[in-house]
Write an enzyme that holds these catalytic residues in place. Structure first.
Site, PDB file in Angstrom:
ATOM      1  N   ALA B  13       8.094  -4.349  14.872  1.00  0.00           N
ATOM      2  CA  ALA B  13       7.019  -5.150  14.293  1.00  0.00           C
ATOM      3  C   ALA B  13       5.652  -4.536  14.581  1.00  0.00           C
ATOM      4  O   ALA B  13       4.813  -4.388  13.681  1.00  0.00           O
ATOM      5  CB  ALA B  13       7.082  -6.581  14.834  1.00  0.00           C
ATOM      6  N   ARG B  23      -2.419   3.019   6.904  1.00  0.00           N
ATOM      7  CA  ARG B  23      -2.342   3.462   5.505  1.00  0.00           C
ATOM      8  C   ARG B  23      -3.565   3.007   4.711  1.00  0.00           C
ATOM      9  O   ARG B  23      -3.924   3.611   3.718  1.00  0.00           O
ATOM     10  CB  ARG B  23      -1.087   2.904   4.825  1.00  0.00           C
ATOM     11  CG  ARG B  23       0.167   3.702   5.099  1.00  0.00           C
ATOM     12  CD  ARG B  23       1.375   3.104   4.396  1.00  0.00           C
ATOM     13  NE  ARG B  23       1.278   3.206   2.928  1.00  0.00           N
ATOM     14  CZ  ARG B  23       2.245   2.826   2.102  1.00  0.00           C
ATOM     15  NH1 ARG B  23       3.365   2.314   2.571  1.00  0.00           N
ATOM     16  NH2 ARG B  23       2.106   2.941   0.793  1.00  0.00           N
ATOM     17  N   GLU B  36       3.102   0.061  25.011  1.00  0.00           N
ATOM     18  CA  GLU B  36       4.547  -0.192  25.020  1.00  0.00           C
ATOM     19  C   GLU B  36       5.033   0.014  26.454  1.00  0.00           C
ATOM     20  O   GLU B  36       4.832   1.077  27.028  1.00  0.00           O
ATOM     21  CB  GLU B  36       5.242   0.761  24.042  1.00  0.00           C
ATOM     22  CG  GLU B  36       6.751   0.901  24.225  1.00  0.00           C
ATOM     23  CD  GLU B  36       7.508  -0.418  24.143  1.00  0.00           C
ATOM     24  OE1 GLU B  36       7.204  -1.246  23.258  1.00  0.00           O
ATOM     25  OE2 GLU B  36       8.393  -0.643  25.008  1.00  0.00           O
ATOM     26  N   CYS B  46      19.425  -2.760  17.295  1.00  0.00           N
ATOM     27  CA  CYS B  46      20.725  -3.145  16.742  1.00  0.00           C
ATOM     28  C   CYS B  46      21.739  -2.023  16.841  1.00  0.00           C
ATOM     29  O   CYS B  46      22.932  -2.241  16.691  1.00  0.00           O
ATOM     30  CB  CYS B  46      20.585  -3.516  15.270  1.00  0.00           C
ATOM     31  SG  CYS B  46      19.329  -4.748  14.993  1.00  0.00           S
ATOM     32  N   VAL B  84       1.221  -4.606  29.020  1.00  0.00           N
ATOM     33  CA  VAL B  84       0.064  -5.496  28.949  1.00  0.00           C
ATOM     34  C   VAL B  84       0.368  -6.713  29.815  1.00  0.00           C
ATOM     35  O   VAL B  84       1.417  -7.352  29.670  1.00  0.00           O
ATOM     36  CB  VAL B  84      -0.224  -5.908  27.492  1.00  0.00           C
ATOM     37  CG1 VAL B  84      -1.349  -6.933  27.433  1.00  0.00           C
ATOM     38  CG2 VAL B  84      -0.591  -4.666  26.662  1.00  0.00           C
ATOM     39  N   ASN B 311      10.509  -5.816  10.915  1.00  0.00           N
ATOM     40  CA  ASN B 311       9.890  -4.789  10.080  1.00  0.00           C
ATOM     41  C   ASN B 311       9.089  -5.405   8.938  1.00  0.00           C
ATOM     42  O   ASN B 311       7.970  -4.981   8.654  1.00  0.00           O
ATOM     43  CB  ASN B 311      10.973  -3.869   9.506  1.00  0.00           C
ATOM     44  CG  ASN B 311      11.234  -2.680  10.412  1.00  0.00           C
ATOM     45  OD1 ASN B 311      10.420  -1.773  10.486  1.00  0.00           O
ATOM     46  ND2 ASN B 311      12.349  -2.709  11.115  1.00  0.00           N
ATOM     47  N   TRP B 440      38.025 -12.366 -11.386  1.00  0.00           N
ATOM     48  CA  TRP B 440      37.131 -13.413 -10.878  1.00  0.00           C
ATOM     49  C   TRP B 440      36.703 -12.972  -9.485  1.00  0.00           C
ATOM     50  O   TRP B 440      37.497 -13.008  -8.540  1.00  0.00           O
ATOM     51  CB  TRP B 440      37.838 -14.772 -10.797  1.00  0.00           C
ATOM     52  CG  TRP B 440      38.063 -15.426 -12.129  1.00  0.00           C
ATOM     53  CD1 TRP B 440      39.215 -15.433 -12.846  1.00  0.00           C
ATOM     54  CD2 TRP B 440      37.112 -16.178 -12.911  1.00  0.00           C
ATOM     55  NE1 TRP B 440      39.046 -16.127 -14.018  1.00  0.00           N
ATOM     56  CE2 TRP B 440      37.768 -16.604 -14.090  1.00  0.00           C
ATOM     57  CE3 TRP B 440      35.765 -16.520 -12.727  1.00  0.00           C
ATOM     58  CZ2 TRP B 440      37.124 -17.353 -15.079  1.00  0.00           C
ATOM     59  CZ3 TRP B 440      35.132 -17.261 -13.711  1.00  0.00           C
ATOM     60  CH2 TRP B 440      35.804 -17.671 -14.866  1.00  0.00           C
TER      61      TRP B 440
END
Lengths: 456, 456
Positions: B13, B23, B36, B46, B84, B311, B440
């Site tokens: 995130a 950007r 971090e 994951c 932090v 994300n 089906w």
């Protein structure tokens, strides 16, 4: 006296209609007679290539419901090898020829279900009676081809004319049997069911499979030897062969319907309303490969011969015949196929369809993978989206990939069905886990790329 | 002087937000510092079970974008191993501890992006400092577990506590490494992410894999030997082990946010608006596993820690921070997982969720196959649908199957996203060909069954 329903054609659409009608109306209330000119009822024509290839070992596996089941469980009077040759809408009767026993039968009806399916397109050069030329539309066609393949001496060379779904699937099936196969395609490349940029990937896969592909070649005739096909004559010279498979698509089988006065639409298919009632013809219903249907995106009538529509339409007709209420909502052109390990899916409009329908659009191609890039077995997956400009509404999508790719077209098909814009699609909550998708699913990657293209 | 954005947490995130902001705004316009506490940025948490199992061979494969990439390509001042420890919203500054070098740094900000993720739930019994007890939330957690697994003497026995996604995936991963694995689950069965009738199929698959499953068992403590875990103590007796994996789920990592005065919602996650702005906090944004989000079906706030949402949310926050406009549309609870060859997918509400949200509903379970029944490799596939009564609106869906099953949940997810009724769903034009589906599709079979159930 019970009302009588006569069903013309005992495959998916006809028998789905008959059994749905039976579910709602007892045999004392509704008598049902189904005429089928072939030897089978309710079989999977789409499965024929896999039986030809040997992947499916037994023909009977392709039969979903036998005539005996229809007779015993549904009290439907199934008459095999009876070809309906005349329909009289004024006298309310049909005439059928007993193809084995000879002679004709004549039966009155109160309600008629026309489900005669489709017939392979046969250009003039294929209309003779040279042995070794096959359509693969019915299980009887498939049986004839299997017999030819197993005959002595065994054929070694095959030519498939036409590179649509059935042509491509049959080319693979015959290669799997060890034959030398040439696919002859009039256009620049086979698989025109997707746009040329996506079809190129399919062509490459077929080369890899060992199929010889001759594109831009037009077949003009056949040569024979002792009554058996020996060459396909083309505008690029003759090609020797031991058998020919026609993969030129199919046309609605409507000669009988037309003669009886049933209305045909611009596609050549029978015109029906939303309940599958033949337009303007009380008590007459039609469904399956012989009808035309609404394309929900273009708004135009289309002819899409496919078992899944035949089943749905037959079911709708049967519910209505049985006194219920159901409508067929139209199609959006979803289709999937497998060429060796390559998987191909499409839904909605191709670029040429979007142009023909008058849409302005952007199209994008996004490269991604079927699984997280680091997960074993991750393979490339290409997603193409076509979106209306400036609205951003999805108009069409195509997928080509190697494993776990094709059926993802359903995700796009449901988005398309619901008129989603590509911008809305970027928010979709799709399943994520490394064995199944990158953290940005290929569908989302493509939607984001389409949003960017629309902004330019 | 350039504005300054400080990002707390350098995973999905946070870094998605940072790179999207970049950007749109140059380094002269916006300075970006990302703190971090771990050793990595933008990695796939994951993917950790697959690295533990050995399916993924190299830890670096799980890193989507390295700190160097963020620094060089995006001009983001990434400070690894900086935790932090304080946020002052009045003075607009953060305090971070340098975990390796020691000491503190203090940096002012104009805009704050809080993306501290989640932390494994630790019951009291797991709070000590006994070695051999692992969460698997971060790549550093994964590295610690890998080191333990590779140490001499190698551990042979493992206990996984808790049978959610991560617990089930870790149990499989450890079995694949040849360990003797016991899964301890407090409830009647693991995999409560789907309804019990579907979870039973997962339990059977795990038995088949050789995992010992102890259900209805509550862990009360740990025993140690030489500072290493030696037993898990339960209300059903002790279970000896060489390591313990905590699979009890995660909680939003909000201690710091809470201390700074950021508002927390009923789920414990940070409250944000549609643009991922922390509610009532100008210039403060949050995204990912630390926030709560809207469940579009129940209308309630939920905490769904999942990389795909992190994300998307990070991207939305970054676009907004960059001066653009984007909103996060909420979630519908789509998730997929793989247990050996068994595939599990879910979307929307489970029965208990539907009850909690106050819905009346019917639920149906339909058995079908992933391919045409006659096509080689056809395997059973079970689809459960939950539909509101009487409207017929789809509320939730679950799939369990053996190959090519789980990702079909996306088809249902898009239907759910668009508020389709099960009746409307029966008309969907989904891809059909024998290698991919019966005529089906399992989704259509289930929808038809739900329509029938609603009519009763």
């Amino acid at each position: 006296m019970a009302e009588r329903l006569i069903v013309v054609g005992g495959d998916a659409a006809g028998m789905a209609a008959a059994s749905q009608a039976r579910r709602r109306r007892s045999r004392d209330d509704l008598e049902i007679i189904a005429f089928e000119r072939g030897h089978f009822t309710s079989y999977s024509a789409c499965g024929i290539p896999y039986w030809i290839s040997g992947l499916v070992t037994d023909r009977e596996q392709l039969v979903a419901r036998s005539p005996a089941t229809h007779r015993e469980e549904f009290a439907i009077d199934v008459r095999l090898r009876h070809e309906v040759v005349g329909i009289d809408l004024v006298r309310r009767e049909v005439v059928a020829q007993d193809l084995d026993g000879g002679g004709e039968v004549r039966e009155r009806f109160d309600t008629l279900m026309y489900a005669a399916g489709a017939i392979p397109k046969k250009p003039d050069w294929a209309r003779g009676d040279i042995a070794g030329v096959f359509g693969v539309q019915t299980l009887d066609d498939g049986s004839a081809l299997r017999a030819w393949l197993d005959a002595d001496p065994q054929p070694r060379r095959a030519i498939v004319v036409g590179g649509g779904y059935i042509g491509v699937e049959m080319a693979e099936a015959l290669v799997r049997r060890g034959m030398s196969v040439t696919l002859v395609e009039r256009d620049e490349q086979p698989m025109s069911t997707v746009d040329p940029d996506m079809a190129r990937l399919v062509t490459e896969a077929m080369h890899g499979l060992g199929v010889t592909i001759r594109t831009g070649v037009r077949v003009t005739g056949l040569s024979e030897h002792d009554g058996r096909v020996s060459e396909v004559v083309t505008d690029d010279g003759p090609i020797p062969t031991d058998l020919v498979v026609l993969g030129l698509g199919v046309a609605p089988n409507t000669a009988l319907a037309d003669a009886a006065g049933l209305p045909l639409g611009p596609t050549g298919g029978i015109r029906v309303d939303r309940r599958m009632r033949v337009t303007g013809m009380p008590g007459v219903w039609a469904a399956g490969d012989c009808v035309e249907t609404l394309h929900r995106v273009s708004g135009m009538p289309v002819h899409v011969p496919l078992g899944t529509h035949a089943n749905k339409q037959g079911r709708v007709a049967g519910i209505n015949i049985g006194g219920g209420y159901a409508t067929f909502a139209g199609v959006i052109g979803t289709a999937v196929t497998k060429v060796c390990d390559l998987e191909v899916g499409r839904t909605g409009l191709r670029e040429r369809d979007a142009e023909a329908a008058g849409f302005e659009f952007v199209s994008v191609i996004a490269e991604s993978t079927n699984r997280a890039g680091y997960y074993p077995g991750a393979r490339p997956m290409t997603v193409k989206l076509i979106a209306e400009r400036p609205s951003g509404r999805l108009l069409g999508a195509q997928i080509v990939g190697w494993t776990e790719a094709a059926k993802r077209i359903d995700t796009l098909a449901v988005a398309l069905w619901n008129n989603m814009t590509v911008d809305e699609m970027t928010a979709l909550d799709l399943g994520y886990a490394p064995p199944y998708a990158p953290v940005w699913d290929p569908v989302l990657v493509a939607a984001r790329k389409a949003v960017d293209a629309l902004a330019r």
